[in-house]
Design a protein around this motif. Structure first.
Motif, mmCIF file in Angstrom:
data_model
loop_
_atom_site.group_PDB
_atom_site.id
_atom_site.type_symbol
_atom_site.label_atom_id
_atom_site.label_comp_id
_atom_site.label_asym_id
_atom_site.label_seq_id
_atom_site.Cartn_x
_atom_site.Cartn_y
_atom_site.Cartn_z
ATOM 1 N N GLY A 110 0.772 -1.120 0.058
ATOM 2 C CA GLY A 110 -0.011 -0.070 -0.017
ATOM 3 C C GLY A 110 1.036 1.224 -0.111
ATOM 4 N N ARG A 111 0.273 2.377 0.344
ATOM 5 C CA ARG A 111 1.034 3.685 0.249
ATOM 6 C C ARG A 111 2.094 3.549 1.342
ATOM 7 N NH1 ARG A 111 1.374 6.252 -4.012
ATOM 8 N NH2 ARG A 111 1.472 8.248 -2.671
ATOM 9 N N ILE A 112 3.202 4.018 1.174
ATOM 10 C CA ILE A 112 4.356 4.136 2.407
ATOM 11 C C ILE A 112 4.279 5.734 2.651
ATOM 12 C CG2 ILE A 112 6.913 4.026 2.759
ATOM 13 C CD1 ILE A 112 6.782 1.959 0.225
ATOM 14 N N PRO A 113 3.839 5.723 4.007
ATOM 15 C CA PRO A 113 3.953 7.084 4.532
ATOM 16 C C PRO A 113 5.398 7.814 4.943
ATOM 17 C CG PRO A 113 3.538 5.236 6.183
ATOM 18 C CD PRO A 113 3.652 4.733 5.075
ATOM 19 N N ILE A 114 5.951 8.071 3.740
ATOM 20 C CA ILE A 114 7.208 8.784 4.133
ATOM 21 C C ILE A 114 7.092 9.989 3.268
ATOM 22 C CG2 ILE A 114 9.614 8.769 3.584
ATOM 23 C CD1 ILE A 114 9.536 5.706 4.236
ATOM 24 N N ARG A 115 7.401 11.231 3.760
ATOM 25 C CA ARG A 115 7.329 12.719 3.096
ATOM 26 C C ARG A 115 8.533 13.220 2.791
ATOM 27 N NH1 ARG A 115 2.929 11.647 6.304
ATOM 28 N NH2 ARG A 115 0.856 11.730 5.241
ATOM 29 N N CYS A 116 9.638 12.520 3.377
ATOM 30 C CA CYS A 116 10.824 13.362 2.950
ATOM 31 C C CYS A 116 11.511 12.682 1.669
ATOM 32 C CB CYS A 116 11.981 12.947 4.236
ATOM 33 S SG CYS A 116 12.494 11.037 4.289
ATOM 34 N N PRO A 117 12.507 13.510 0.987
ATOM 35 C CA PRO A 117 12.907 13.305 -0.184
ATOM 36 C C PRO A 117 13.861 11.784 -0.112
ATOM 37 C CG PRO A 117 13.978 15.301 0.230
ATOM 38 C CD PRO A 117 12.985 14.790 1.533
ATOM 39 N N ILE A 118 13.555 10.855 -1.216
ATOM 40 C CA ILE A 118 14.107 9.634 -1.253
ATOM 41 C C ILE A 118 14.807 9.610 -2.312
ATOM 42 C CG2 ILE A 118 13.536 6.887 -1.449
ATOM 43 C CD1 ILE A 118 10.728 7.820 -0.079
ATOM 44 N N ARG A 119 15.990 8.778 -2.337
ATOM 45 C CA ARG A 119 17.062 8.601 -3.520
ATOM 46 C C ARG A 119 17.350 7.059 -3.589
ATOM 47 N NH1 ARG A 119 15.256 12.639 -3.862
ATOM 48 N NH2 ARG A 119 16.181 14.760 -4.318
ATOM 49 N N LEU A 120 17.030 6.532 -4.676
ATOM 50 C CA LEU A 120 16.877 4.825 -4.801
ATOM 51 C C LEU A 120 18.220 4.658 -5.834
ATOM 52 C CD1 LEU A 120 13.305 4.200 -4.576
ATOM 53 C CD2 LEU A 120 14.872 3.864 -2.700
ATOM 54 N N LEU A 121 19.122 3.949 -5.284
ATOM 55 C CA LEU A 121 20.290 3.208 -6.246
ATOM 56 C C LEU A 121 20.237 1.819 -6.261
ATOM 57 C CD1 LEU A 121 23.233 5.283 -4.772
ATOM 58 C CD2 LEU A 121 21.601 6.326 -6.315
#
Length: 252
Positions: A182-193
């Motif tokens: 479902g939705r992931i309740p995170i609102r900060c910037p995310i960077r995925l490598l």
């Protein structure tokens, strides 16, 4: 910049090994992967990067990992997340940039959810949320599941060394912390490598995280020939660049 080390008493007979550098905030926190520790290439590369720039940085070992005490076979996603939160709460102040590798990416996401006011940004390196369900339990044969349920542990071959022990407790507890449902309740910037040649964690995990996180500030970087570890010199340079950009973004 001086790095101090020590052990954090969890009050349950377990002591977590940690290494901390003081400096300017936000504090960069490195969260290792499954059966990994704070002496790995990525953890030490981030530590050196932060030392060069006068940035506060924390790295540590989960219970049953590295220099920490505890039984690895007793560990679960919930227990290792609790270790991470205990280390963060006891050893850092202010805002955090959470950097998680593989399982550490899952724990970083859970930590950001648990401490929303402190998470300034998150970096996932081959992040593997829900891997106990999607990559372990669902990949098991009927015979392997029967062995796990009968013995409480299943040993599977690993290209990285000794067979990997998978416990029934790990699988059962992991099901209580699934994020890609479902939705992931995170609102900060995310960077995925993520490496597109990763044999362990499919790179579509990064796309799933990006799609389901509530924040609108997500960037996915795919390394076409990258493996699971992403610890080659070029991979480490990419990691440093990613963290540097987030630090600049967070600066006044």
């Amino acid at each position: 910049m001086t790095e101090t080390t020590g052990h954090l008493d969890r009050g349950n007979g377990t002591k977590l090994a940690w290494a901390h550098q003081t400096g300017r905030e936000p504090t960069v926190v490195f969260l290792p992967g499954f059966r990994s520790d704070m002496t790995g290439d990525k953890a030490t590369a981030v530590a050196a990067f932060c030392a060069d720039r006068g940035v506060s940085m924390l790295r540590f070992d989960y219970s049953g990992h590295g220099a920490s005490s505890g039984d690895f076979l007793a560990g679960t996603i919930g227990a290792w997340t609790a270790d991470a939160l205990a280390a963060i709460d006891a050893l850092t102040t202010g805002k955090l940039i959470l950097v998680g590798s593989s399982m550490g990416g899952w724990i970083a996401l859970l930590a950001a959810i648990a401490r929303p006011d402190r998470a300034a940004a998150l970096v996932g390196i081959a992040a593997a949320p829900d891997f106990t369900q999607r990559l372990m339990w669902e990949a098991m044969t009927a015979s392997e599941r029967a062995t796990l349920q009968r013995d409480g542990v299943l040993h599977v071959p690993s290209q990285y060394g000794d067979p990997t022990p998978i416990t029934q407790a790990l699988i059962q507890d992991g099901a209580n912390h699934l994020l890609l449902i479902g939705r992931i309740p995170i609102r900060c910037p995310i960077r995925l490598l993520h490496g597109q040649a990763d044999p362990d964690v499919p790179w579509d995990f990064a796309l799933r995280i990006a799609e389901q996180a509530e924040t609108g500030d997500v960037r996915v970087t795919l390394v076409k020939d990258g493996d699971h570890r992403l610890s080659r010199p070029a991979d480490l340079a990419l990691l440093r660049q990613t963290v540097a950009a987030l630090l600049e973004q967070d600066s006044p």
